[in-house]
Enzyme design. Structure first.
Site, PDB file in Angstrom:
ATOM      1  N   ASN A 298     -24.431 -44.216   1.575  1.00 50.44           N
ATOM      2  CA  ASN A 298     -25.572 -43.425   2.058  1.00 50.44           C
ATOM      3  C   ASN A 298     -25.815 -42.171   1.234  1.00 50.44           C
ATOM      4  O   ASN A 298     -26.800 -41.471   1.429  1.00 50.44           O
ATOM      5  CB  ASN A 298     -25.390 -43.058   3.545  1.00 50.44           C
ATOM      6  CG  ASN A 298     -24.189 -42.176   3.774  1.00 50.44           C
ATOM      7  OD1 ASN A 298     -23.265 -42.172   2.975  1.00 50.44           O
ATOM      8  ND2 ASN A 298     -24.199 -41.448   4.875  1.00 50.44           N
TER       9      ASN A 298
ATOM     10  N   TYR B 291      -4.416 -36.909  -2.741  1.00 51.96           N
ATOM     11  CA  TYR B 291      -5.568 -37.554  -3.380  1.00 51.96           C
ATOM     12  C   TYR B 291      -5.100 -38.388  -4.576  1.00 51.96           C
ATOM     13  O   TYR B 291      -5.522 -39.545  -4.734  1.00 51.96           O
ATOM     14  CB  TYR B 291      -6.583 -36.509  -3.836  1.00 51.96           C
ATOM     15  CG  TYR B 291      -7.811 -37.099  -4.496  1.00 51.96           C
ATOM     16  CD1 TYR B 291      -8.733 -37.831  -3.758  1.00 51.96           C
ATOM     17  CD2 TYR B 291      -8.035 -36.932  -5.867  1.00 51.96           C
ATOM     18  CE1 TYR B 291      -9.862 -38.374  -4.356  1.00 51.96           C
ATOM     19  CE2 TYR B 291      -9.159 -37.475  -6.471  1.00 51.96           C
ATOM     20  CZ  TYR B 291     -10.070 -38.199  -5.711  1.00 51.96           C
ATOM     21  OH  TYR B 291     -11.182 -38.746  -6.314  1.00 51.96           O
TER      22      TYR B 291
END
Length: 299
Positions: free
Chosen positions: A24, A172
């Site tokens: 999106n 991460y």
């Protein structure tokens, strides 16, 4: 192929079904937009359905929206069931969604948020959809990693969920290293089938919302340096698109920006760290991932 690989090199995608997670906004949106522009039927697999519908309205072509929350195994199983019911065949699964440098948080299933979202969520989704990909010649699983797979990155098998101590950057790095190790082990398992390949890509430094959770000490310099160091999302999406559509791609390859440092530039074949190529660690991570998610892949 001579010259720079651009959107114009994407082959005709008519008749192909592509699922793009996190589509999106940012890289996922640009990936979906360009695939749809070349004729693919694209599914935007997103956590926020309303935002997904708004994104779909900005894309010309055959675009649908599927609810998918990668922080919840229940949501992943529900999304996979919906996708299986709607699509008897899948040509492209693009594992693009991700979070970066988040504060210490856990998913609905108790996984560290970055590892749970970036790796385990996509691991589970891929396993649950694999039988829709395997019968399709030329189908691909493309997983988006990062140059962060080299930075303070290791698979902490003794503390995968960072319960003893937590580093945003280290967590991460672990998740992005896991993305690559998953791709390489998946390719080894897919090779005997001869129909589906697994490929990885990274966007370099792209101007997206991904770094919004960076520590304050990094966020300010990143804001000032972004115009100089980063590239637009449509450029950052090109390595993923090349991995997904270039007929010359071979399973187990890794694509990223071609300029020095792989920060920006047109997509080229790039290399990954020695740690990412550790086959014993790949297999151990695979076993642990199956145990944690409860998803076993078809052999």
């Amino acid at each position: 192929m001579s010259g720079n690989w651009t959107e114009q090199h994407i082959p005709d995608q008519r008749g192909r079904v592509a699922i793009v997670t996190g589509a999106n906004t940012g890289l996922g949106f640009e990936t979906a937009r360009m695939l749809a522009a070349h004729g693919a039927a694209v599914v935007l697999a997103v956590r926020d359905v309303e935002k997904g519908k708004q994104a779909a309205a900005r894309i010309t072509g055959d675009v649908t929206v599927q609810a998918l929350d990668l922080t919840s195994l229940d949501s992943i199983r529900s999304a996979a069931a919906d996708l299986r019911a709607t699509h008897p065949r899948i040509d492209l699964l693009i594992n693009n969604a991700g979070v970066m440098y988040t504060q210490k948080q856990t998913t609905a299933d108790g996984f560290e948020l970055q590892f749970g979202t970036n790796h385990l969520g996509h691991f589970a989704l891929t396993g649950l959809l694999l039988d829709r990909l395997l019968p399709v010649p030329g189908s691909r699983v493309v997983t988006v990693s990062s140059t962060g797979h080299r930075i303070r990155a290791a698979i902490h098998f003794d503390d995968l969920q960072w319960e003893r101590s937590y580093s945003r950057v280290g967590a991460y790095g672990q998740s992005k290293l896991a993305n690559l190790m998953f791709t390489y082990e998946l390719q080894r398992r897919l090779a005997p089938h001869g129909t589906t390949v697994a490929v990885a890509a990274h966007p370099g430094m792209s101007n997206t919302e991904l770094a919004r959770n960076a520590p304050a000490a990094l966020r300010v310099p990143l804001t000032w340096l972004a115009p100089l160091l980063t590239q637009k999302a449509e450029m950052g999406a090109l390595p993923t698109l090349r991995a997904a559509t270039d007929p010359a791609v071979v399973g187990g390859q890794y694509y990223g920006p071609g300029n020095r440092g792989e920060i920006r530039g047109y997509p080229k074949l790039v290399s990954s760290s020695a740690d990412s190529r550790d086959q014993a660690a790949q297999q151990r991570l695979w076993t642990v991932s199956e145990e944690l998610t409860g998803v076993t892949f078809q052999r």
